[in-house]
Scaffold this active site. Structure first.
Site, PDB file in Angstrom:
ATOM      1  N   HIS A   1       8.749  35.150  55.247  1.00  0.00           N
ATOM      2  CA  HIS A   1       9.945  35.609  55.966  1.00  0.00           C
ATOM      3  C   HIS A   1      10.973  36.211  55.012  1.00  0.00           C
ATOM      4  CE1 HIS A   1       8.707  33.142  59.542  1.00  0.00           C
ATOM      5  NE2 HIS A   1       8.201  32.393  58.599  1.00  0.00           N
TER       6      HIS A   1
ATOM      7  N   SER B   1      20.171  61.207  41.352  1.00  0.00           N
ATOM      8  CA  SER B   1      20.840  61.754  42.519  1.00  0.00           C
ATOM      9  C   SER B   1      21.646  62.957  42.078  1.00  0.00           C
ATOM     10  CB  SER B   1      21.762  60.705  43.122  1.00  0.00           C
ATOM     11  OG  SER B   1      22.839  61.322  43.793  1.00  0.00           O
TER      12      SER B   1
ATOM     13  N   LYS C   1      22.267  56.772  39.543  1.00  0.00           N
ATOM     14  CA  LYS C   1      21.075  56.401  40.297  1.00  0.00           C
ATOM     15  C   LYS C   1      19.758  56.595  39.546  1.00  0.00           C
ATOM     16  CE  LYS C   1      21.287  55.114  44.110  1.00  0.00           C
ATOM     17  NZ  LYS C   1      21.212  55.813  45.333  1.00  0.00           N
TER      18      LYS C   1
ATOM     19  N   GLU D   1       9.024  54.895  47.729  1.00  0.00           N
ATOM     20  CA  GLU D   1       9.498  55.219  49.069  1.00  0.00           C
ATOM     21  C   GLU D   1       8.582  56.219  49.769  1.00  0.00           C
ATOM     22  OE1 GLU D   1      14.126  55.561  49.193  1.00  0.00           O
ATOM     23  OE2 GLU D   1      13.490  55.937  47.128  1.00  0.00           O
TER      24      GLU D   1
END
Lengths: 482, 482, 482, 482
Positions: D159, D280, D286, D293
């Site tokens: 979980h 970025s 970043k 992803e």
């Protein structure tokens, strides 16, 4: 009043409000797993005894209680409570009512995470067996239709257009081999699934000296799963099972489409049993092929089940996440739907009458023999492409004159090419065209007979595979309950 | 014994064998439509009377019988029989038991094809209303959280990496606007669906002088459907409704994912109500976010429902095909799932505590202010790309020295560029960064307040839309039953 | 050598290895966005100027450079480099080559996150316009076929079985109204999508005094999006657009299925233009309806695109995640496929010949008038269910005797019921049956004419909607480039 | 000018208009099959020669022409023409340019229907081989990480909440076994696919004395397909291949999700190689895990491919329908995407650094040892449910007092139960907890070492399977081209 001390009930009843309990609870569907849950527990008890966690007396009492409970549930004498969230908690609570706090030891070295993974595999094995049996029965019906129709010519279609004559036997056997692949695929999925997660605990294994090989063996598994975190998170078998059922249903959708089509007055190739068609509440003349339509549609349902489980699993981190609870309903639905659809189509086919005359008629006005005429010319030594061009001209004339080529004389043929000789008229008959394809896998009766023999050989292998799996499933039951 | 003469029962019971009746029957699920089926029949009776097909006496008797039957069914006093295939046949048979053969006139000028299309639209209207209400309630909770957290800074993430500071209010309002689009989309779907198929018959209309505009009006529809063949074959509304629910559930899956994430000890941004978390049967320390996990997973379920219906409809010729019966279960399931999930997430959010301190802490060591520092330099006149390069160097040093940039002195800043002046230290605080984005749609409290006002305006419009639809649904009931 | 100092190139080229650049790069597909990317930048420049970030000179130079670049790209004179990852970086780099480091200011107050969201919306608007135009053109062809076939009777089918006679006009108009819903749905999606994300920055807005309303207006949007985090994470419009296209393609799959069916020799209702059918490389007689088959199949493709994007978005946290890059290919593919398929089916229908004789013949031996005979009896006062039973007996006799009921005499009718009188023979003709359904939405020529008028009214509204959208799209271009 | 007489070109160029040719044409994607198309033709020529259809001279000339053509195509010296619809027609036309009308004999006894089925299987074999190789390489990287981290403790999650301590080795090996199932599934799919359709002709076989067993053998197949109608209609292998890839990508999506999560500052378990992260354009700080992803997202793409092909096939009648042309793009895309994603994740993992310290820290404040404490008490003789209740109380106190249980003294333990003795403190250390699970499949180093050995054994079997398949693929090439 005994109820009040039930630790399981207390654990779960207090914190949650009712709305949420319903949202989270799985009893309405996982209750289907009850007998396998108990059988799994029986195996676990033996394991705990062997590991020295339970005494012989404890083992005996728990076993007795569980078997009594199984009997109660089968007879509808025990009541399951949605307040207890899932089937596992229900069974433990009911056992507590029977044997008191000793029931609490049932969960030693086990978590609901490995328990539900176990139950679902045991359940899936049994349903896989049933599906394989249904597949084999449908194949048997197909084989029997094929055997009776080795010489029944019909138009073979590509693009739903007449292409070349084939026989009904050959057409039906195409499906036989599709279902054979389905059988094999499902069987292999079974083999990949038949490993035992028990002992994986919540995710990390457990600290008791449980022999996972022994308990796997008692439950008819090939062996234990090799990694505890994989064991509790793995739902590949659910995905793969549903996929196997999706492909089956895809084939069912094709055969159903053909039945719907053949059942139109335009085609008229098949007469469905009146018992298996439906009337209209408004139109008295209707005898609709509802079963075929529904079977066709239900392929969409199983595809939906597949997408459900794939979407559920997408991007889930290890190990158990409650998302996994959403594995059961698509799986149950996919099994139910597929098993029922296989039976429905089998019933439909086994009671249908095929209309050989209509099929033959459809062959005689469709220029189905065009390829054979081209092949004839190739046989006389010209390149296929040129032969093709000549026959194309003949077809054009036939259509313009509304004079089916099948009824042309040799003279008419010769007008298009001097290469046509006496033997050419043979090339105008669909039965002859069919027989000319003696190649392995072709339409000639001799070739189809060869494929029938092959099919019978494969059917025997399938029977053995079913026996093996039945041994796993029924052996488990008899070892643990018998 | 009355039973024996029941023409409906005879029609259907005789021909089919049991296995097939189960395969074909829809009663187990379409029984949910019973009250709408009766209401539709009441409207149809009025229509038949107006067209001169029924006498006033017949109308009254049939109406009386149907209303009594509705009451019986609500009270569980009438029994539905799966042998009668579907809910329509059951109701006609039960009516026959009440008023005798006059019941047979109920089906005049109507077919099950337009009848089921009607029932499903009436049912869908009611469930759409419920979904819109649930959406609005969830939005209300979100709005309330936003109002209380205008100044609660938290890290805004891209790629799950700290990007720029935002406020919890702003973050939550992003969802508000997503759900607003969902509301509008579903409302427009409702408007497109709210047309009446009654009168389309089996497919071609009927021969009675029924006023389709009047009956559409009585049933709260905008008007009758314009083409009878479209009316009985159209399931676009089912597809579109499920799609609208899929997008809702997709948004639910995102917010659920964030709740699961924020609930980890690593993030710790949220404390879920203990009543709404679940324990582990093996691990006593666990408080799991099961509701969020299940809501996330259930998005897969609705996506599966969508694929089901799309696959069912693919390649179907006009008009009614029995395949269409497979429209109900995915629709029912999608509605149930979405309505329950919206309520579950609303409960979860409305009882959760947000941990402002943890959110603030997470802002202070993530170089979140980097963009602001670059903007500062741009403000001093250099191109953004160069400012970007300077700040990138600063970040590198900050990471190498494990010295969060948020705690740097002016001197440290100046080492990297002479353009940094006294006012630069302001640019190191997340609260200031947030306030600096006063642009419409930005993070500053003033900007978020503007979006809150907008949201309240939209919420009012939504309320009116709900009222309008409630008028259609409840008006229909009161006109026909009242 | 100018290249070497290009800061953009340096930023991206150094760190990544080639394999990964290919995996991560989006240029091969997002290059389609180049003109919209430049137009968006032109609007952004005006915004920056108005906010005092750029001087008039800078604005002019950047604008000049961008317009030159657009021209270069259109003429193939500028080269895009995959090494620069995406279209945005490419354009900035090319601008740098033209106007030097001033190009670096283009990215002030903007991030690729709001930029790509903008580009995709601008692109989608244009493609939506094209799709709406194609829809309207197909509807026009359908309308024209309907107008020419108000009296062309054909069998109306349910369950692919003859049900009741209809006209080709009525049948075609069923599709017209389906496509009308598709038009409206897509138009509403457009309205929901037509909001401007620019100014949302990376996720939190920006710190410049940019007027988001003004820039939205310049770009033809209804207004700016209300929340910056929503603006960069929202892909609802992509999902909804693909969904709208999926429903269109679903309808296309149905009409294509019917074309394939009607094109069989068994049905023979349609003759496709030889130019639009395909031969076989092996079978010289074949004229296959490949276009219809492919259009039917391509519905699967767009359904797949829909599932792709839904799965990509499932469970994504806010705000921008690189996952979102996977939005473009399914969207592009869905648009291309749908637009091409609409055109293909339009071409197919507009050049096809309908075979009225075959359709009429198919009406005369299918007991299509059974319902009318039952209605006749109902008209004489007996309940429908009883009338139904009588006609059912007649049908049975007709089939047993192979004597089509359409050819029965009054005497034959009377044998089954005394209620049949002289006027009954009228009820045996399909043309009369069709005319008897004068009800709104029915098959009578008068009723269909009413629906044609309605369709023409709607078509006018559609035209206006197209004009409005064309205004948005072309107005944007002329305002910013003109 | 030679062009003008080209019969293939004439056949196809005349009838169709350009728009339609583009809609129907497959060259833009099936051009990928060119080398396999030629190899298949080389085998077919040998077959025709053996059957007496071609003379030795003809065989030699055609063979020479084809080999020359293959070389031309590889070197980009021959040009494919979209006007010729597909790759098969192009190759025949190019051959005609080389060897004249003899090229026309290439199509003897063959149809595009069996030809394309053959090409697609040959292509799929090669891509399957590549996928299996990539899978094995990723497994190797995982195995190597596991070997280095047998003692690296980390929190095991259920979980997404801390559950029990595990080791990184154990965690990674869970994936190893998932990928092993993927390997086996794909390998079995290969075995099911590796049958030869050649000789099935358009649908009915052919009339030449071609030895289908011999040609199957020459092409590295297990044997010929048993039924010609199945051979040309079967796309099960396409569906099954895409499915196998979908499951792989589903696993990739999970591991990618974990990488994204571990890469957050909150978790910090992993440091990705700077070369493989992205910056970025707006936020200089970043370093985004874009590869993970994208790999996660791309699972959606392959799921979409699967739904595409399933929808395409739904409800198709036998045999070849042009719908089947839509099989290629989803298959090609699924292979490309999966192979690239496997490589990308392998690169990411093999260059990442795992942060053992952070993982250990995360173990020490999460009450991960709760289950072990309960097990300790069970060891002292009380039922698990009671032990569970005691530990639950301890956890509560630990949280209330913000005193991690891992740091408690024996005295503190004893306050909760007298059963705690000296050895209990051992139960507070995660390393000890891990070691206590020596059960097969558990977390102890000894247990994981056992699973590593098993994995190595399996890896060897996998290597052999790869060798076998490579033999089929490369053997085919060398037999026919060598």
């Amino acid at each position: 009043m005994h109820q009040k001390k039930n630790p399981v009930k207390n654990l779960l009843q207090s914190p949650q409000n009712e709305v949420i309990r319903e949202f989270v609870g799985s009893l309405p569907f996982d209750c289907r797993l009850y007998s396998w849950d108990i059988i799994g527990s029986l195996a676990h008890i033996d394991s705990l005894k062997a590991a020295g966690v339970l005494t012989a007396k404890e083992q005996k009492d728990m076993r007795g209680g569980l078997i009594e409970l199984l009997d109660d549930l089968k007879k509808g004498k025990a009541e399951l409570s949605p307040a207890l969230e899932d089937i596992h908690m229900n069974i433990e609570a009911l056992l507590d009512e029977k044997i008191g706090s000793l029931a609490g030891k049932l969960h030693t070295g086990r978590s609901r995470n490995d328990q539900v993974a176990l139950d679902l595999r045991l359940y899936s094995r049994e349903r896989t067996l049933k599906t394989l049996e249904e597949l084999a029965e449908l194949q048997e019906v197909i084989l029997s239709i094929a055997k009776q129709n080795l010489k029944t010519v019909m138009p073979g279609l590509t693009h739903l257009q007449p292409a070349q004559p084939v026989t009904l036997a050959h057409h039906m056997m195409a499906y036989w081999f599709k279902f054979k692949r389905d059988f094999d695929r499902l069987k292999e999925c079974y083999n990949r699934m038949n490993f035992c997660p028990l002992g994986a605990g919540a995710l990390a294994g457990n600290t008791y000296r449980i022999d996972r090989f022994q308990v796997a063996n008692a439950l008819g598994f090939t062996g234990p799963m090799e990694n505890s975190m994989d064991a509790v998170s793995d739902r590949d078998f659910v995905v793969e099972l549903i996929f196997c059922l999706t492909v089956i249903m895809n084939h069912i959708s094709s055969i159903a489409e053909e039945i719907v089509l053949w059942n139109t007055p335009q085609f008229g190739f098949i007469n469905l049993s009146p018992e298996l068609t439906t009337g209209s509440s408004m139109m008295p003349q209707k005898r609709n092929p509802d079963i075929a339509e529904l079977a066709r549609a239900k392929s969409g349902r199983v595809t939906g089940d597949l997408v459900s489980i794939l979407t559920v699993l997408k991007g889930l981190p290890l190990t158990y996440n409650r998302d996994l609870q959403e594995d059961k309903e698509p799986l149950f639905d996919a099994f139910d739907t597929s098993i029922d659809s296989l039976a429905a189509i089998r019933n439909l086919l086994s009671t249908a009458k095929f209309n050989a005359e209509k099929m033959k008629d459809a062959c005689l006005s469709s220029n189905l023999v065009a390829t054979d005429l081209a092949d004839y010319l190739v046989g006389k030594g010209i390149p296929f492409r040129n032969a093709y061009a000549i026959v194309k001209e003949m077809i054009k004339e036939s259509i313009d004159d509304e004079s089916p080529i099948e009824k042309w004389s040799l003279a008419q043929l010769k007008k298009h090419s001097d290469l046509f000789e006496d033997d050419a008229v043979d090339f105008l008959q669909p039965e002859k065209a069919v027989e000319r394809r003696e190649i392995f896998g072709g339409t000639a009766a001799s070739a189809v007979e060869k494929s029938l023999s092959l099919a019978e050989k494969y059917a025997n292998e399938q029977k053995k595979a079913i026996e093996k799996i039945r041994g796993d499933v029924e052996g488990t039951i008899s070892r643990l309950l018998g």
